[in-house]
Design an enzyme around this catalytic site. Structure first.
Site, mmCIF file in Angstrom:
data_model
loop_
_atom_site.group_PDB
_atom_site.id
_atom_site.type_symbol
_atom_site.label_atom_id
_atom_site.label_comp_id
_atom_site.label_asym_id
_atom_site.label_seq_id
_atom_site.Cartn_x
_atom_site.Cartn_y
_atom_site.Cartn_z
ATOM 1 N N CYS A 148 2.669 11.531 16.774
ATOM 2 C CA CYS A 148 4.093 11.020 16.870
ATOM 3 C C CYS A 148 4.100 10.141 18.333
ATOM 4 O O CYS A 148 4.595 8.890 18.189
ATOM 5 C CB CYS A 148 5.339 11.884 17.272
ATOM 6 S SG CYS A 148 4.800 13.488 16.447
ATOM 7 N N ARG A 150 -5.432 21.254 17.721
ATOM 8 C CA ARG A 150 -4.674 22.214 18.312
ATOM 9 C C ARG A 150 -5.377 23.512 18.714
ATOM 10 O O ARG A 150 -5.936 23.889 17.864
ATOM 11 C CB ARG A 150 -3.535 22.624 17.547
ATOM 12 C CG ARG A 150 -2.672 21.267 17.345
ATOM 13 C CD ARG A 150 -1.109 21.542 16.431
ATOM 14 N NE ARG A 150 -0.656 20.689 16.057
ATOM 15 C CZ ARG A 150 0.260 20.388 15.309
ATOM 16 N NH1 ARG A 150 0.678 21.509 14.545
ATOM 17 N NH2 ARG A 150 0.854 19.191 14.973
ATOM 18 N N GLN A 163 -3.420 15.095 9.395
ATOM 19 C CA GLN A 163 -2.111 14.866 8.650
ATOM 20 C C GLN A 163 -1.805 13.597 8.077
ATOM 21 O O GLN A 163 -2.328 12.648 8.519
ATOM 22 C CB GLN A 163 -0.797 15.211 9.571
ATOM 23 C CG GLN A 163 -0.855 16.581 10.347
ATOM 24 C CD GLN A 163 -0.023 16.552 11.604
ATOM 25 O OE1 GLN A 163 0.169 15.560 12.340
ATOM 26 N NE2 GLN A 163 0.998 17.585 11.529
ATOM 27 N N ASP A 192 0.521 11.720 7.772
ATOM 28 C CA ASP A 192 1.606 11.679 8.845
ATOM 29 C C ASP A 192 2.277 10.362 8.909
ATOM 30 O O ASP A 192 1.725 9.126 8.594
ATOM 31 C CB ASP A 192 0.973 11.737 10.409
ATOM 32 C CG ASP A 192 2.219 12.660 11.138
ATOM 33 O OD1 ASP A 192 3.120 12.797 10.724
ATOM 34 O OD2 ASP A 192 1.631 12.851 12.392
ATOM 35 N N HIS A 199 5.809 8.023 10.544
ATOM 36 C CA HIS A 199 7.155 8.406 11.263
ATOM 37 C C HIS A 199 7.975 7.257 10.848
ATOM 38 O O HIS A 199 7.541 5.858 10.998
ATOM 39 C CB HIS A 199 6.611 8.223 12.926
ATOM 40 C CG HIS A 199 6.003 9.468 13.141
ATOM 41 N ND1 HIS A 199 4.726 9.536 13.352
ATOM 42 C CD2 HIS A 199 6.631 10.755 13.707
ATOM 43 C CE1 HIS A 199 4.507 10.789 13.763
ATOM 44 N NE2 HIS A 199 5.491 11.495 13.822
ATOM 45 N N LYS A 237 15.911 19.732 9.389
ATOM 46 C CA LYS A 237 14.582 19.499 8.900
ATOM 47 C C LYS A 237 14.583 19.903 7.426
ATOM 48 O O LYS A 237 15.498 21.198 6.928
ATOM 49 C CB LYS A 237 13.749 20.562 9.767
ATOM 50 C CG LYS A 237 12.291 20.548 9.231
ATOM 51 C CD LYS A 237 11.106 21.368 9.988
ATOM 52 C CE LYS A 237 11.593 22.797 9.983
ATOM 53 N NZ LYS A 237 10.357 23.620 10.161
ATOM 54 N N HIS A 269 9.871 12.543 11.091
ATOM 55 C CA HIS A 269 8.728 12.788 11.169
ATOM 56 C C HIS A 269 8.318 13.131 9.735
ATOM 57 O O HIS A 269 9.406 14.175 9.372
ATOM 58 C CB HIS A 269 8.206 13.868 11.945
ATOM 59 C CG HIS A 269 8.742 13.669 13.548
ATOM 60 N ND1 HIS A 269 7.668 13.643 14.370
ATOM 61 C CD2 HIS A 269 9.741 13.774 14.130
ATOM 62 C CE1 HIS A 269 8.323 13.531 15.734
ATOM 63 N NE2 HIS A 269 9.742 13.832 15.304
HETATM 64 ZN ZN LIG Z 1 5.592 13.356 14.508
#
Ligand SMILES: [Zn+2]
Ligand SMILES: [Zn+2]
Length: 578
Positions: free
Chosen positions: A277, A306, A324, A326, A328, A408, A454
């Protein structure tokens, strides 16, 4: 399935643990030391200290004794006991772990001894009424476990078991366990040469081998095409960022236990990113934005790291480094609903393509500590619900279960053997736009705060591949298979011909290999079956003479056809599968 609730099951399994201790004392005598016996997620266990440790052959005997105790239908009876009396009881019986448990219970707490059949145990309660209610039991395994999980304490022997109200429910569970073992992605990953964890490089870090790499690349390409269709822009952001960025984002304050430590460059501290992000936010911030730029959808296959304890790492499912899918979305509050609808639609398109067709949605709403205006949360939650309803998805609402930064949506899928996996997450975020002071110029000429969404639809590529391997038991559908067809020349005389067919197929974009080893045909076929290759193309003298191939499908079907016919068949199959 019966309508057993989780609490019923836990009480049943906890009672089964008492019966396990009962059976062990019956068979091995009073000098076995007893520790604890709780119900756990899929069953129960009891920890013992026995001079000669249990061996697997003991389990059937213990289980048989438990079944006798169940059939005898003993009632579970609780009796209050004074602390001093309980201490004397266990001191006389040389039960140091029970004495240790007693010492750990606050003085004000009343104590109860529970008796079932001929066995009495100090316990807090939470049982079924009698031994018959335990239903059907199975002892599963023996493992070592330190007393209180502390390696300075004695090592105990833990016997694991499970129990269900009925034999048929137990049988169904055991069949599923066996099937899950057969599909274990760690085992298949090795057998199919898809990936490995290299000890010298560290735990929880995945190395994709060429075959696993192919499957992953095909999956990524598929997702990329979907993103292009949906108006996403690809971005690439660095793996390390100055620590100050994670201070602004708040990760350094609230996520630091999951981050790898800082590295110093020219006196400045950098961190490897645990999330993508902040990088995407910096792209947004790189220039002034107007309402005309929104929604801005930035996508990246973003690799993050992580920290996870080595004890919880598990194949591809729980790792320290993962990628990911991912993205945004930066949008105006009014665009939230349509962005959500499109995202849910996209999630279902993608999950369906990968062979999942049973979904459920979970919406988490505002917790007490939720930041920002309640009306805004309400509106966003309604937008999510509308998006889910418009797709006809069954959903559950977790009231107050959201994070503090926004409501979410999670989408879970059921795999081929009925297990539920959480894959897609779509999270609204009111906090990061605040923290980074993101703005856009509205039609009114004033500066406004964008909303950030996200979303990761496969989640982590590593975890997704793990789920996928288990879902298909390693037999990937044709469009995903690392090798779609393999040429099997019967003798050296057909190798040339096999090569020419293979080059036709790879020229048409298919993944083809040749097994030109000196093995006999039956052995070659067996090897390819183990590799779960969708098609074997056997070529012998007849095929060379006729200009054909003998196609053996993974399903067992056999048919002779020309190479051109096979190309047409494969093409239409790949097109229909995704
Ligand atoms: Zn994010
Ligand atoms: Zn109990």
């Amino acid at each position: 399935m019966s309508a057993t609730t989780t609490t019923d099951l836990a009480a049943l399994r906890h009672t089964a643990a008492h019966l396990l201790a009962h059976a062990v004392v019956d068979l091995f005598g009073d000098d076995v030391q007893l520790a604890i016996g709780p119900a756990i997620d899929n069953g129960f266990y009891y920890d013992f200290l026995k001079e000669t440790p249990f061996v697997p052959e003991d389990l059937p005997r213990i289980e048989a004794r438990m079944k006798e105790l169940i059939a005898a239908n003993f009632a579970m009876k609780g009796e209050p006991i004074e602390r001093a009396a309980a201490e004397t009881y266990y001191a006389q019986r040389h039960q140091p772990f029970k004495l240790d448990i007693l010492r750990g219970i606050p003085l004000a707490e009343p104590l109860t001894m529970y008796t079932i059949g001929g066995f009495t145990d100090l316990c807090r309660g939470g049982h079924v009424e009698s031994s018959k209610d335990v239903g059907a039991v199975k002892l599963l395994s023996i493992a070592g476990a330190y007393w209180r999980g502390d390696e300075h304490n004695p090592m105990l022997q833990r016997i694991y078991g499970t129990a269900f109200p009925t034999q048929s429910e137990l049988d169904a569970y055991l069949a599923q366990l066996e099937e899950a073992e057969r599909r274990d992605h760690r085992k298949l990953g090795k057998e199919l040469d898809l990936f490995s964890v290299e000890e010298q490089a560290g735990a929880g870090l995945i190395f994709w081998h060429p075959k696993g790499g192919r499957v992953r690349a095909i999956a990524e390409d598929f997702v990329r095409a979907e993103l292009r269709r949906r108006g996403y822009e690809p971005v690439y952001t660095p793996h390390i960022l100055h620590e100050s960025v994670f201070k602004t984002s708040g990760h350094l304050q609230s996520f630091v236990e999951n981050m790898f430590g800082p590295m110093e460059v020219e006196g400045q501290r950098y961190r490897i990113k645990p999330m993508n992000c902040p990088g995407h936010i910096l792209v947004y911030q790189s220039q002034p934005r107007s309402y005309r730029d929104l929604p801005l959808r930035l996508a990246e296959f973003g690799t993050v790291y992580r920290f996870e304890r080595s004890g919880v790492l598990h194949g591809l499912l729980r790792v320290r480094g993962f990628t990911q899918d991912d993205a945004h979305l930066f949008c105006t509050p009014d665009q939230v609903q349509s962005e959500y609808e499109s995202t849910v639609d996209s999630a279902l398109t993608i999950l369906k393509a990968f062979g999942f067709d049973n979904y459920s949605a979970y919406i988490s709403t505002r917790p007490d500590k939720g930041l920002g205006d309640d009306a805004v949360w309400q509106k966003a939650t309604t937008a999510i619900r509308n998006a889910v309803e418009s797709k006809g998805l069954p959903y559950e609402i977790d009231e107050g279960g959201g994070t503090f930064y926004g409501p979410k949506l999670d989408i879970k899928v059921r795999d081929a053997i009925g297990r539920e996996w959480q894959l897609s997450t779509v999270q609204i975020d009111y906090v990061l736009p605040e923290r980074f002071e993101l703005t856009f110029r509205g039609a009114d000429g004033a500066e406004h705060r964008p909303v950030m969404i996200h979303r990761a639809l496969l989640g982590s590529l590593e975890r997704f591949m793990g789920v996928l391997i288990e879902h298909y038991a390693g037999a990937f559908p044709v469009w995903l298979a690392p090798v779609q067809a393999v040429m099997l020349p019967i003798t050296d005389g057909q190798v040339e011909y096999a090569r020419s067919i293979a080059s036709q197929l790879s020229g048409a974009g298919f993944r083809v290999e040749i097994d030109d080893s000196n093995e006999r045909l039956q052995k070659k076929i067996r090897n390819q079956q183990l590799q779960k290759v969708p098609y074997m193309l056997v070529v012998g003298k007849t095929e060379v003479a006729d200009g054909t191939v003998n196609v053996r499908a993974r399903s067992g079907d056999q048919k002779t056809m020309t190479a051109a016919e096979f190309v047409a068949k494969l093409s239409s199959e790949v097109a229909s599968l995704k």
